[in-house]
Design a protein around this motif. Structure first.
Motif, mmCIF file in Angstrom:
data_model
loop_
_atom_site.group_PDB
_atom_site.id
_atom_site.type_symbol
_atom_site.label_atom_id
_atom_site.label_comp_id
_atom_site.label_asym_id
_atom_site.label_seq_id
_atom_site.Cartn_x
_atom_site.Cartn_y
_atom_site.Cartn_z
ATOM 1 N N GLY A 288 1.014 -1.240 -0.118
ATOM 2 C CA GLY A 288 -0.072 -0.026 0.085
ATOM 3 C C GLY A 288 0.971 1.149 0.000
ATOM 4 N N ASP A 289 1.924 1.147 0.524
ATOM 5 C CA ASP A 289 2.830 2.325 0.651
ATOM 6 C C ASP A 289 3.458 2.590 -0.804
ATOM 7 N N PRO A 290 3.076 3.762 -1.360
ATOM 8 C CA PRO A 290 3.554 4.141 -2.589
ATOM 9 C C PRO A 290 5.311 4.445 -2.551
ATOM 10 N N ALA A 291 5.793 4.816 -1.621
ATOM 11 C CA ALA A 291 7.222 4.912 -1.602
ATOM 12 C C ALA A 291 7.812 3.188 -1.827
ATOM 13 N N LEU A 292 7.328 2.435 -0.985
ATOM 14 C CA LEU A 292 7.793 1.139 -0.974
ATOM 15 C C LEU A 292 7.586 0.550 -2.251
ATOM 16 N N ARG A 293 6.300 0.861 -2.875
ATOM 17 C CA ARG A 293 6.021 0.179 -4.293
ATOM 18 C C ARG A 293 7.015 0.638 -5.375
ATOM 19 N N ALA A 294 7.343 1.863 -5.374
ATOM 20 C CA ALA A 294 8.252 2.556 -6.175
ATOM 21 C C ALA A 294 9.625 1.782 -5.942
ATOM 22 N N LYS A 295 10.096 1.278 -4.899
ATOM 23 C CA LYS A 295 11.250 0.650 -4.785
ATOM 24 C C LYS A 295 11.123 -0.873 -5.176
ATOM 25 N N LEU A 296 10.045 -1.201 -5.095
ATOM 26 C CA LEU A 296 9.761 -2.734 -5.642
ATOM 27 C C LEU A 296 9.389 -2.805 -7.126
ATOM 28 N N THR A 297 9.239 -1.738 -7.854
ATOM 29 C CA THR A 297 8.882 -1.916 -9.114
ATOM 30 C C THR A 297 10.015 -1.786 -10.072
ATOM 31 N N PRO A 298 10.100 -3.125 -10.905
ATOM 32 C CA PRO A 298 11.457 -3.288 -11.832
ATOM 33 C C PRO A 298 11.252 -2.133 -12.718
#
Length: 519
Positions: A288-298
């Motif tokens: 749910g966290d946009p910042a973490l999601r950005a980190k985990l997006t290849p």
């Protein structure tokens, strides 16, 4: 099934035999799926004069060495097994390490391979002796000579730990995922996991609930799809036991599904867009966290690196006691870990999930060919073999899981069985034509690899925009097969003598060298 213990031959042939060294027709190195499969196929072909040399004290290969928490296969159980030894009792859709290792032990017993096993025999050198037209294999417990050597050491047998400044002085615990210390308690510890590949994705959710603080060093995020895993019901098992054809049918369906996916990987990477959307949706649903999601997006196309399966990885990364550092580990200063971006983290334990020596097989430095050259020297510009199985300059050396036989989306057992078919055909062909040894012609090996690399150029592994463990430092893919498992099976169904030079032993004095003739 009774098995005959391999014994030294007693034929008084001074050209071939050293009275102090036992001789066998075939020496197999390794007892994972490749080595055990080789033993079964040799016996079924009527070849019982062989040994399986294993460095450890039990069989299992990768599935013996990798026993980390959560270790399991990402290929469906009924496909990740030999076609000649179907298992009706797999407990889950995707079986764990213990079940797979137990399966290999059962196959070893069922097919009478115990007398052929030489445990705690680590191979330190294998050298071709041209005058005797044989291999001399040196192990930690003595020597053997053999007409042929089968290298079944596999690509996931030698852990790779990066050389990091300060690591030797780290005061805490350090180990690789394949050398897990089960005696060490991680409870409450500050743990750093270096790497985010297939091992780490299983380790992280397994240890996150118990550790005090978890730091994951991620150089490149992976595409992750949900793992649809479930228990195999008692009814399904009973049906498979009562009617073995149902287990074979289940395996055939799984095979067909995987084969249908191949085209997208090797010829039309654009067709993977739908799969990538599914992965993006999976990530959005679990993070749910946009910042973490950005980190985990290849930032590369799905399939370029191995697609990972998990429904627990993302929740573990989102847990309050977990931090994701989007950079590799650069330096260790005491108990402080310094990332390439300068981030500093305190740790009590470092766990490396950094993979294995895949493009530079360690066995290469131990194998010496007809001209005295090592296989590592021969492969200094990248591994190459004819049909993934044989190498010019190394007569009667056969690979199981050789160069460019890996898969990015299916079961390696399928490829192993194809190479075993090729091995048996080679050995029986030698016998039928009255030759002692064979090696590929330069032309055949060169043309095979030129065609292979031409096909590789259009695959997602080349065009997907990533840097993966499939590639050498120069960017050459010497690991994967750029086609379907069916096409590889057809390519290795029969040995083509026009691709080989045959070596025939001279029936003259012992010192006379063997004669090479073109097929």
């Amino acid at each position: 099934m009774a098995a005959r213990t391999p014994k030294p031959r007693t034929t008084p042939d001074p050209q071939r035999h050293d009275s102090a060294v036992p001789h066998v027709r075939v020496a197999v190195i390794g007892s994972g799926f490749g080595g055990i499969g080789a033993g079964v196929r040799l016996r079924r072909a009527g070849i019982t004069d062989f040994v399986i040399l294993e460095r450890a004290d039990s069989v299992g290969g990768t599935w013996r060495d990798n026993s980390y928490p959560g270790c399991a296969c990402d290929v469906p159980s009924h496909l990740y097994s030999f076609s000649f030894a179907l298992n009706p009792d797999w407990p889950r859709s995707f079986s764990g390490q213990e079940e797979i290792r137990a399966y290999l032990e059962r196959v070893t017993d069922t097919y009478g391979l115990r007398p052929h096993l030489r445990l705690r025999h680590e191979v330190t050198e294998a050298r071709w002796e041209p005058e005797q037209t044989r291999w001399r294999v040196t192990t930690s417990q003595g020597q053997w000579t053999a007409d042929a050597v089968v290298s079944a050491t596999g690509p996931l047998s030698a852990p790779q730990i990066p050389e990091i400044p300060g690591l030797p002085e780290f005061p805490g615990k350090v180990f690789h995922s394949s050398q897990w210390d089960h005696e060490f308690d991680l409870t409450g510890k500050r743990v750093a996991v270096v790497g985010t590949g297939a091992s780490a994705i299983q380790i992280v959710p397994s240890i996150q609930p118990k550790v005090g603080r978890l730091t994951v060093f991620q150089r490149t995020p992976a595409w992750v799809l949900p793992k649809i895993d479930r228990e195999i019901s008692a009814l399904e098992k009973r049906i498979h036991r009562a009617v073995p054809a149902t287990a074979a049918l289940r395996r055939a369906v799984l095979f067909a599904v995987r084969e249908l996916q191949v085209d997208a990987f090797v010829r039309r990477p654009g067709a993977l867009r739908l799969v990538q959307r599914l992965a993006e949706r999976h990530l959005a649903q679990q993070i749910g966290d946009p910042a973490l999601r950005a980190k985990l997006t290849p930032d590369y196309r799905i399939g370029c690196k191995r697609i990972l399966l998990s429904h627990t990885y993302y929740p573990a990364l989102a847990a309050p006691n977990t931090e994701v550092v989007t950079s590799g580990l650069r330096e260790v200063r005491g108990s402080t870990l310094v990332a390439a971006d300068g981030t500093e983290t305190e740790a009590d334990v470092i766990i490396f999930g950094t993979g294995f020596h895949v493009t530079d097989m360690p066995i290469g430095s131990k194998v010496f060919g007809a001209e005295g050259q090592s296989l590592a020297e021969e492969w200094k510009e990248g591994m190459e073999a004819l049909r993934g199985s044989t190498v010019r300059g190394f007569p009667n050396l056969f690979f199981v899981i050789g160069p460019n036989t890996g898969l990015g989306n299916s079961s390696m057992i399928l490829m192993i069985e194809s190479q075993l078919n090729y091995l048996i055909d080679a050995l029986t062909t030698l016998q039928s034509v009255g030759a002692t040894a064979l090696q590929p012609t330069r032309r055949a090996q060169r043309h095979w690899n030129q065609r292979l690399q031409h096909k590789m150029a259009r695959t997602v592994w080349t065009t997907g925009g990533c840097r993966s463990w499939y590639l050498t430092e120069d960017g050459k893919n010497t690991t994967l097969w750029p086609g379907s498992t069916g096409s590889f099976r057809r390519a290795t169904r029969r040995l083509d003598l026009t691709e080989y030079d045959l070596i025939k032993r001279q029936p003259t004095p012992a010192a006379a060298p063997a004669q090479e003739v073109s097929a």
